[in-house]
Design a protein around this motif. Sequence first.
Motif, PDB file in Angstrom:
ATOM      1  N   ARG A   8       0.424  -6.224   3.656  1.00 11.90           N
ATOM      2  CA  ARG A   8      -0.544  -5.117   3.712  1.00 11.90           C
ATOM      3  C   ARG A   8      -0.992  -4.865   2.281  1.00 11.90           C
ATOM      4  O   ARG A   8      -0.196  -4.405   1.460  1.00 11.90           O
ATOM      5  CB  ARG A   8       0.083  -3.853   4.306  1.00 11.90           C
ATOM      6  CG  ARG A   8      -0.905  -2.684   4.281  1.00 11.90           C
ATOM      7  CD  ARG A   8      -0.452  -1.480   5.088  1.00 11.90           C
ATOM      8  NE  ARG A   8       0.510  -0.648   4.403  1.00 11.90           N
ATOM      9  CZ  ARG A   8       0.820   0.601   4.770  1.00 11.90           C
ATOM     10  NH1 ARG A   8       0.258   1.131   5.841  1.00 11.90           N
ATOM     11  NH2 ARG A   8       1.721   1.293   4.114  1.00 11.90           N
ATOM     12  N   GLU A  27       0.816  -1.225   0.000  1.00 14.69           N
ATOM     13  CA  GLU A  27       0.000   0.000   0.000  1.00 14.69           C
ATOM     14  C   GLU A  27       0.847   1.272   0.000  1.00 14.69           C
ATOM     15  O   GLU A  27       1.824   1.371  -0.739  1.00 14.69           O
ATOM     16  CB  GLU A  27      -0.972  -0.038   1.208  1.00 14.69           C
ATOM     17  CG  GLU A  27      -2.177   0.888   1.073  1.00 14.69           C
ATOM     18  CD  GLU A  27      -2.465   1.682   2.341  1.00 14.69           C
ATOM     19  OE1 GLU A  27      -1.663   1.659   3.294  1.00 14.69           O
ATOM     20  OE2 GLU A  27      -3.509   2.350   2.395  1.00 14.69           O
ATOM     21  N   ASP A  28       0.519   2.216   0.868  1.00 10.93           N
ATOM     22  CA  ASP A  28       1.195   3.514   0.877  1.00 10.93           C
ATOM     23  C   ASP A  28       2.700   3.315   1.051  1.00 10.93           C
ATOM     24  O   ASP A  28       3.138   2.374   1.714  1.00 10.93           O
ATOM     25  CB  ASP A  28       0.633   4.383   2.012  1.00 10.93           C
ATOM     26  CG  ASP A  28      -0.808   4.819   1.721  1.00 10.93           C
ATOM     27  OD1 ASP A  28      -1.315   4.494   0.627  1.00 10.93           O
ATOM     28  OD2 ASP A  28      -1.414   5.468   2.579  1.00 10.93           O
ATOM     29  N   ASP A  54      -2.447   8.448   8.624  1.00  9.30           N
ATOM     30  CA  ASP A  54      -3.722   8.618   7.923  1.00  9.30           C
ATOM     31  C   ASP A  54      -4.806   9.131   8.856  1.00  9.30           C
ATOM     32  O   ASP A  54      -5.679   9.903   8.437  1.00  9.30           O
ATOM     33  CB  ASP A  54      -4.161   7.287   7.291  1.00  9.30           C
ATOM     34  CG  ASP A  54      -3.625   7.152   5.880  1.00  9.30           C
ATOM     35  OD1 ASP A  54      -3.945   8.010   5.047  1.00  9.30           O
ATOM     36  OD2 ASP A  54      -2.866   6.203   5.620  1.00  9.30           O
ATOM     37  N   LYS A  92      -7.244   1.434   6.037  1.00  8.37           N
ATOM     38  CA  LYS A  92      -8.375   2.381   5.896  1.00  8.37           C
ATOM     39  C   LYS A  92      -9.734   1.704   6.075  1.00  8.37           C
ATOM     40  O   LYS A  92     -10.658   1.896   5.274  1.00  8.37           O
ATOM     41  CB  LYS A  92      -8.264   3.103   4.553  1.00  8.37           C
ATOM     42  CG  LYS A  92      -6.923   3.854   4.458  1.00  8.37           C
ATOM     43  CD  LYS A  92      -6.696   4.613   3.195  1.00  8.37           C
ATOM     44  CE  LYS A  92      -5.398   5.399   3.208  1.00  8.37           C
ATOM     45  NZ  LYS A  92      -4.151   4.669   3.195  1.00  8.37           N
ATOM     46  N   GLU A  96      -7.378   3.945  11.054  1.00  4.58           N
ATOM     47  CA  GLU A  96      -6.716   5.156  10.562  1.00  4.58           C
ATOM     48  C   GLU A  96      -7.673   6.102   9.850  1.00  4.58           C
ATOM     49  O   GLU A  96      -7.239   6.928   9.054  1.00  4.58           O
ATOM     50  CB  GLU A  96      -5.533   4.792   9.654  1.00  4.58           C
ATOM     51  CG  GLU A  96      -5.876   3.894   8.490  1.00  4.58           C
ATOM     52  CD  GLU A  96      -4.658   3.554   7.617  1.00  4.58           C
ATOM     53  OE1 GLU A  96      -3.582   4.116   7.813  1.00  4.58           O
ATOM     54  OE2 GLU A  96      -4.820   2.695   6.723  1.00  4.58           O
TER      55      GLU A  96
HETATM   56 MG    MG Z   1      -1.943   4.608   6.550  1.00  2.27          MG
END
Ligand code: MG
Length: 346
Positions: free
Chosen positions: A91, A59-60, A183, A122, A156
């Motif tokens: 993740r 992810e991020d 986040d 999220k 988050e």
């Molecule tokens: Mg995050």
Amino acid sequence: MKLPRQFFTPLAIGAPAPMRELPVRLERMIHFVPPHVEKMRAKVPDLVRQVDVVLGNLEDAIPVEAKSAARAGFIEMAKAVDFGATGLWTRINALNSPWALDDVIEIVGAVGHKLDVIMLPKVDGPWDIHYLDQLLAQLEARHKIARPILIHAILETAQGVNNVEAIAAASPRMHGMSLGPADLAASRAMKTTRVGGGHPDYKVLADRYGEQPRAAFQQDLWHYTIGKMVDACAAAGIKPFYGPFGDFSDAAACEAQFRNAFLMGCLGAWSLHPSQIAIAKTVFSPDPAEVAFAKKILAAMPDGAGAVMIDGKMQDDATWKQAKVLIDLARLVAAKDPQMGARYGL
Ligand code: MG
Ligand code: GLV
């Protein structure tokens, strides 16, 4: 509403039965690896001996143009490495992204039998867990996976915090939850650019006494959310974690953040940099002096009931239970780390 009797029914014909109890595992640090970077993948066999959980991050922090390479790299490293007792997690991308579906379908298809946990970012409410729960059951059935893959939510978003209790209790597939302070800060419009940790301006001032200088006491920005998350997780029988600490140059502040989380009930934190592995190991392994005292409590109250005085401090059924938490954790640490086991005398 789903009837209690149906809570543990597999969600697809041929999927494994959901776990009634979570596996007992040491998870002091969830170590993040960017799986599209070959140099990082090459370090994984070594990492497996140092950390409790290896997580391939999709992810991020993974650039958009590297999303497919990260997924393929994760599958490659999952196949190539023997993880032994070390956890293997990934993740995945958020459910509203263009990558999440392929993340789940490809990874479970290729290495679902080795994967312990999917971390889902999220998460806004139980509906996100229900979606992934159903999808995983279908894929487990299709690929004849014998052991259910668990879900770990990241807390988050403001909506997620509002729904934290429903998220924790959404499915028997829930492993636990991590606080995602970066986040969450954005979602709440908090005025900070930091990834976890405190803020020098979040403080209370001592009262005014004439002309005396006034002391300022920095407060913990995350106290409320960690407390709420720990209660939701403990009530649902799942595991709470602190997430990332972004200032790699400030080991002391990272240790303080991890320790606050540990003392409040968290079992581990993320390590994003190799230097944070040792910090998490120190913080999330119980202190030998505390373990020694806990042993005294258990020895003085063999059946866990009544009241005794030890070193001037009152002990009763409740402190016996606290002591048991510490001793159980110390035993887990000792099983993985004989040096710590020797310090605990276990
Ligand atoms: Mg995050
Ligand atoms: C972690 O994902 C965070 O947003 O802090």
